[in-house]
Design a protein around this motif. Structure first.
Motif, short mmCIF file in Angstrom:
data_model
loop_
_atom_site.label_atom_id
_atom_site.label_comp_id
_atom_site.label_asym_id
_atom_site.label_seq_id
_atom_site.Cartn_x
_atom_site.Cartn_y
_atom_site.Cartn_z
N VAL A 1 25.26 50.01 31.53
CA VAL A 1 24.80 49.08 32.58
C VAL A 1 25.16 47.70 32.32
CG1 VAL A 1 22.57 48.28 31.28
CG2 VAL A 1 22.29 48.59 33.83
N ARG A 2 25.63 47.15 31.39
CA ARG A 2 25.66 46.13 30.75
C ARG A 2 28.19 45.55 31.14
NH1 ARG A 2 24.69 43.70 25.18
NH2 ARG A 2 24.84 41.91 25.97
N ARG A 3 29.01 46.77 30.54
CA ARG A 3 29.94 46.99 31.24
C ARG A 3 30.18 47.33 32.17
NH1 ARG A 3 30.69 50.39 26.00
NH2 ARG A 3 30.40 51.98 27.45
N SER A 4 29.26 47.75 32.99
CA SER A 4 29.51 48.53 34.39
C SER A 4 29.31 47.01 35.37
CB SER A 4 28.78 49.92 34.73
OG SER A 4 27.91 49.20 35.12
N MET A 5 28.53 46.58 35.45
CA MET A 5 27.32 45.20 35.80
C MET A 5 29.22 44.50 35.29
SD MET A 5 25.06 46.15 37.17
CE MET A 5 23.71 47.08 37.81
N ALA A 6 29.22 43.94 34.39
CA ALA A 6 30.83 43.53 34.19
C ALA A 6 31.64 43.73 34.87
CB ALA A 6 30.79 42.98 32.26
N ALA A 7 31.90 44.90 34.68
CA ALA A 7 33.12 45.32 35.75
C ALA A 7 33.15 45.24 37.83
CB ALA A 7 33.92 46.52 34.84
N LEU A 8 31.74 45.05 37.80
CA LEU A 8 31.75 44.85 39.15
C LEU A 8 31.80 43.34 39.32
CD1 LEU A 8 30.75 45.70 41.92
CD2 LEU A 8 27.84 45.97 40.63
N LEU A 9 31.39 42.88 38.34
CA LEU A 9 30.80 41.81 39.00
C LEU A 9 32.83 40.56 39.16
CD1 LEU A 9 28.35 39.69 37.38
CD2 LEU A 9 28.29 40.00 39.52
N ARG A 10 34.02 41.33 37.94
CA ARG A 10 34.84 41.02 38.07
C ARG A 10 35.47 41.56 39.00
NH1 ARG A 10 33.38 41.88 31.47
NH2 ARG A 10 33.72 40.13 30.81
N ALA A 11 35.89 42.66 39.42
CA ALA A 11 35.89 43.05 40.49
C ALA A 11 35.42 42.51 42.10
CB ALA A 11 35.65 44.95 40.74
N THR A 12 34.61 41.73 42.29
CA THR A 12 34.33 41.23 42.83
C THR A 12 34.05 39.52 43.23
OG1 THR A 12 31.73 41.73 42.90
CG2 THR A 12 32.17 40.62 43.80
N ALA A 13 34.89 39.04 42.03
CA ALA A 13 35.33 37.95 41.54
C ALA A 13 35.95 37.48 43.02
CB ALA A 13 35.12 37.25 40.39
N ALA B 1 29.31 34.72 34.58
CA ALA B 1 28.08 35.49 34.70
C ALA B 1 28.38 37.15 34.19
CB ALA B 1 27.58 35.63 36.34
N ALA B 2 29.27 37.49 35.04
CA ALA B 2 30.17 38.69 34.47
C ALA B 2 30.85 38.21 32.04
CB ALA B 2 31.65 39.67 34.77
#
Length: 708
Positions: A535-547, A650-651
Motif C-alpha cells: 500500500v505504501r508503494r502503490s500509493m507513492a506510485a499513484l501520487l507520482r503518476a498524479t503529479a 507526499a509520495a
C-alpha cells in the motif's frame, strides 16, 4: 449496537452450521449405509463443507445458492483433472500450482468469485491424491453434484440469510439526497444539518461500508458504471455539503445569494432534476433521459458567466467562487448520471463524453476482461501476489506430501489453504492456536477411535453433532476450536468409510504440522508484509503518476486553443489508482500495525480522483484560456508546479523516503489586484482543493495518531 452485531454474528454462524450439517448428512448417510458407495459419500460430505464452511461466499441465501450452483461445473472439471493427475506426484503438483494460481487470481472477478475459490481448490486437492482410481470418477462426480445441490437447496430454504440493501438502492438513496440538497441550495432553504446528513449519505457508498456481495467490483460494464456513478455521487454529496456551509467571505444569506445569482440557481435545479431522475431509474430499472441536457446547461452556464464577467467593470470574486463550486457540482452530477445510464441501459453504442472516463460503455466484454487481467498481471497487484503465494504454497505442499507418502496427505494442503494469511505475522498468529487445537482435537479423536473401535453406527451418531459444533463454534471461538473440532469431524467421517485406528489422529497432527510449516515458509518468502508494504508503494506510485497531471491540466486550460490533457497520462494514473484501491482494500482487512506512519491512505485515493476529474472537466469547461494576462497565467502555472512538487514529496513520505510531512501545501488564492476571471477562479478553487487534500494526507504528527 455492538451487542446487536455480536448476536447477529452468532446467529449467522449457527444458521450456517445447521445448513451445512443438514446438507452433508443428507448426502453422506444414505450413500454410506444405503447404497454402500463410500467414494461417492466422501465427495457428498466434503462438497457442503468446502463451499459452505471453507468458502466465505458473501450474500443472502439466494445469492449464495446461485454462486454454489454456478461453481458446480468448475468443481466437476477440477475433480476430473485431479483424478487424472493423481497417478504422478510431479503432475499433481504441477496441476496444483496452476489451479492454485488461477483460482487465487479469480478475485479480480469480484468478492463472490473470490469467496468460492477455496472450496474449488479443495475439490482438486481431494481428487489429486492416491489412490489413482480413474474408474471411480463417475462416483466422485455424482457425489460432488449431490452434495453441491443439497447445499444450494439448504442455503435457499433452511434459515436463509437475509439480503442486504443492494448497491443500486444505496446509490438511489444517495442520489435522492443529492437531489433534495441541490434543490434546497438553489432556493437558499437548506437546513443547518444538511452538510452532516449529506456526508453520512456519502459514507454509505464507500466500499468498506458496503457488504462484499453488493460491491460493484467486477470487470463487467454494469459494475464499472455503478462504481463510477457511486464515486461521482460521493464527490457530489461532499461538494453540496461544502456549498451549504456558508463561507465567511460571503456575508449574504443563502437565500439572498440564490436570488442574486439566478444562473447558479437554475443550474442547481437542473442538477436536482438529474439526480432525481437517476434515483428513479435505479429503482425502476428503466433508462432515464439522456444526461446531455445537463452537459449543455454546463456549457451555457460557463458562456453566460464569462460574458457577465466581461461586461462588469469589477467582478464579484465571492460570486465567481460560488459559481465555480456550482460548476463543479454540475460536473460531478453529469458523471454520476451518465454512469447510472450505462449501468441501467447496458452497452451504449455511441461514444460517451468524456471518452476517457466512459471508455467501457461500448467496449465488448472480452476487452473489459482483458483490461482487468492485464491491469492486475503485475508484481504491484496484491491480487497477483496473493495468487502466487497461494499457488506456491499449495504446489509445494502437494509435492512434499506426495514425496514423503504422507497418510491422508490432502490434510497438508488443507492446512495451507485454511491457515495461510496475507502476512507472515498473521499466518504465524493463526498457526499457533491451530496447532494447539489440532493437538487437543487429535487426542480426543484418538481416545474416541480407541474407545469405539470398529462400530460404524457409533461414529454415525457422533458425526452430525460434531459437524454442528465444529461449524458453529469454530467461527465464533477462533482457530484453535475450529481445528480441534474439525479434527473430530474428519476422524468420525473416515472411520465410517474404512477401518480406522488411533493412528488416524496421529496422521492428522503430522499433516497439519507439515502444512503449517509450508504455509509459514511461503509467507516468509512471498510478500511477508502483505498489503502493508504494497500500500505504501502503490500509493507513492499513484501520487507520482498524479503529479504531472496538475501542470498539464493548468496548461490545457490556459492554452490559446482548445486542448485536453494527454490520454496516456490520465490512463497511467487511472491504472495506478486501481492498483492502489485494491491494495488499500486488503490493507484494511489486515490487523493494525501501531508502528506504521500516520498517513491517511484514503485521502491519497481522494487526491488522485480530485486531480483526474479536474484533468477531464476543467479544459472542457473553460474551452480556451485566451484573454488571461501573462502575469495571471504565470501565477496559475507557478501554483500548479508548487503543488505538483508537493505531491511528489507526499509520495516520498508514503514510501518512506522521508519522514517529514510534505511542504508547499499552502492554500491557493488569487493575487491581490489581479484580474478576477472565471477561468482563474476555477483554477484557484481546483488547486486550493488539491492543497487541502495534500494537507490531509500527512497531518502533523501527534501522539497516538493512527492511519485510516
Amino acid at each position: 449496537m455492538a451487542e446487536r452485531r455480536s448476536a447477529q454474528r452468532r446467529a449467522q454462524a449457527v444458521h450456517r452450521a445447521v445448513r451445512v450439517t443438514l446438507a452433508a448428512s443428507a448426502g453422506f448417510y444414505p450413500l454410506v449405509y444405503g447404497l454402500h458407495r463410500p467414494e461417492m459419500a466422501l465427495y457428498a460430505l466434503f462438497a457442503p463443507v468446502a463451499l459452505g464452511v471453507l468458502s466465505p461466499i458473501p450474500g443472502s441465501g439466494r445469492q449464495r445458492a446461485a454462486v454454489i450452483l454456478g461453481s458446480l461445473p468448475a468443481g466437476l472439471c477440477l475433480v476430473a483433472l485431479g483424478t487424472a493427475l493423481a497417478g504422478s506426484t510431479a503432475a499433481a503438483a504441477a496441476g496444483m500450482l496452476a489451479v492454485g494460481f488461477v483460482l487465487g487470481f479469480a478475485a479480480i472477478a469480484g468478492p463472490r468469485a473470490a469467496g468460492a475459490a477455496p472450496g474449488l481448490q479443495l475439490f482438486y486437492i481431494l481428487a489429486c491424491f492416491p489412490p489413482y482410481a480413474p474408474e471411480t470418477l463417475w462416483q466422485r462426480l455424482a457425489g460432488l453434484t449431490l452434495g453441491t445441490v443439497l447445499l444450494a437447496l439448504c442455503e435457499r430454504l433452511v434459515l436463509p440469510a437475509a439480503r442486504n440493501p443492494s448497491y443500486r438502492s444505496r446509490l438511489a438513496d444517495a442520489s435522492a439526497a443529492a437531489a433534495r440538497a441541490a434543490a434546497e441550495a438553489a432556493d437558499g432553504t437548506a437546513p443547518p444539518d444538511t452538510a452532516a446528513a449529506l456526508r453520512a449519505s456519502g459514507l454509505g457508498l464507500r466500499p468498506s461500508h458496503v457488504p462484499p456481495a453488493e460491491r460493484p467490483a467486477g470487470p463487467w460494464r454494469t459494475d464499472r458504471a455503478l462504481a463510477q456513478a457511486g464515486a461521482a455521487t460521493r464527490r457530489l454529496l461532499e461538494q453540496l455539503a461544502r456549498l451549504t456551509e456558508a463561507p465567511a467571505e460571503r456575508p449574504a444569506s443563502p437565500r439572498a445569494t440564490a436570488a442574486a445569482d439566478p444562473s447558479s440557481a437554475g443550474l442547481l435545479r437542473l442538477v436536482a432534476s438529474g439526480c432525481a431522475a437517476a434515483a428513479t431509474s435505479l429503482r425502476s430499472g428503466r433508462p432515464a433521459d439522456e444526461p446531455d441536457s445537463l452537459r449543455r446547461a454546463v456549457r451555457e452556464f460557463q458562456d453566460t458567466r464569462v460574458r457577465r464577467t466581461v461586461a462588469r467593470p469589477a467582478p464579484d470574486v465571492p460570486e465567481l467562487r460560488h459559481q465555480a463550486a456550482v460548476l463543479a457540482i454540475a460536473g460531478s452530477a453529469a458523471i454520476a448520471r451518465t454512469g447510472v445510464a450505462v449501468a441501467v441501459a447496458g452497452r451504449r453504442t455511441p461514444p460517451i463524453e468524456p471518452r476517457e472516463l466512459f471508455w467501457y460503455a461500448d467496449a465488448p466484454a472480452a476487452r473489459l476482461w482483458f483490461r482487468r487481467l492485464a491491469g492486475n498481471t503485475t508484481l504491484g497487484s496484491v491480487m497477483f501476489q496473493n495468487a502466487v503465494r497461494t499457488a506456491i504454497g499449495l504446489g509445494t505442499a502437494r509435492l512434499v506430501a506426495g514425496s514423503l507418502d504422507l497418510t491422508h496427505g490432502f490434510w497438508v494442503l488443507l492446512a495451507v489453504l485454511t491457515l495461510g494469511r496475507t502476512t507472515a505475522g498473521e499466518t504465524w498468529s493463526a498457526v499457533r492456536p491451530a496447532l494447539a487445537g489440532t493437538l487437543v482435537g487429535a487426542l480426543a479423536a484418538g481416545v474416541l477411535l480407541y474407545g469405539l473401535g470398529r462400530e460404524p453406527g457409533a461414529y454415525a451418531a457422533v458425526l452430525a453433532p460434531a459437524m454442528l459444533a465444529a461449524f458453529s463454534l469454530g467461527p465464533l471461538l477462533g482457530v484453535a476450536w475450529a481445528q480441534g473440532l474439525f479434527t473430530l469431524v474428519v476422524a468420525t467421517a473416515f472411520a465410517q468409510l474404512a477401518p480406522a485406528s488411533w493412528q488416524l489422529a496421529e496422521a492428522r497432527i503430522v499433516d497439519v504440522l507439515a502444512g503449517s510449516a509450508i504455509g509459514l515458509l511461503c509467507g516468509l518468502v512471498a510478500w511477508p508484509a502483505g498489503a502493508r508494504r504494497e500500500v505504501r508503494r502503490s500509493m507513492a506510485a499513484l501520487l507520482r503518476a498524479t503529479a504531472p497531471l496538475v501542470p498539464a491540466t493548468v496548461g490545457a486550460v490556459l492554452s490559446e486553443q482548445p486542448a485536453t490533457v494527454p490520454a496516456e497520462a490520465t490512463w497511467h494514473t487511472r491504472h495506478r489508482l486501481r492498483l492502489a484501491e485494491a491494495a488499500y482494500a486488503q490493507y484494511r482487512s489486515e490487523p493494525d500495525d501501531p508502528a506504521r506512519p500516520s498517513t491517511d491512505w484514503h485521502a491519497v485515493l481522494l487526491t488522485a480522483q480530485h486531480v483526474l476529474i479536474g484533468a477531464h472537466q476543467l479544459p472542457r469547461h473553460e474551452r480556451t484560456g485566451s484573454g488571461v494576462p501573462p502575469p495571471a497565467a504565470d501565477w496559475a502555472r507557478a501554483n500548479a508546479d508548487r503543488l505538483a512538487d508537493a505531491t511528489r514529496r507526499a509520495a516520498d513520505r508514503c514510501d518512506g523516503r522521508t519522514a517529514t510531512a510534505p511542504s508547499g501545501t499552502a492554500g491557493v488564492r488569487l493575487p491581490p489586484g489581479g484580474p478576477a476571471l472565471p477561468v482563474l477562479v476555477d483554477l484557484e478553487q481546483w488547486l486550493d482543493g488539491l492543497a487541502e487534500d495534500l494537507r490531509r494526507i500527512a497531518p502533523a504528527e501527534r501522539p497516538g495518531d493512527r492511519s485510516t
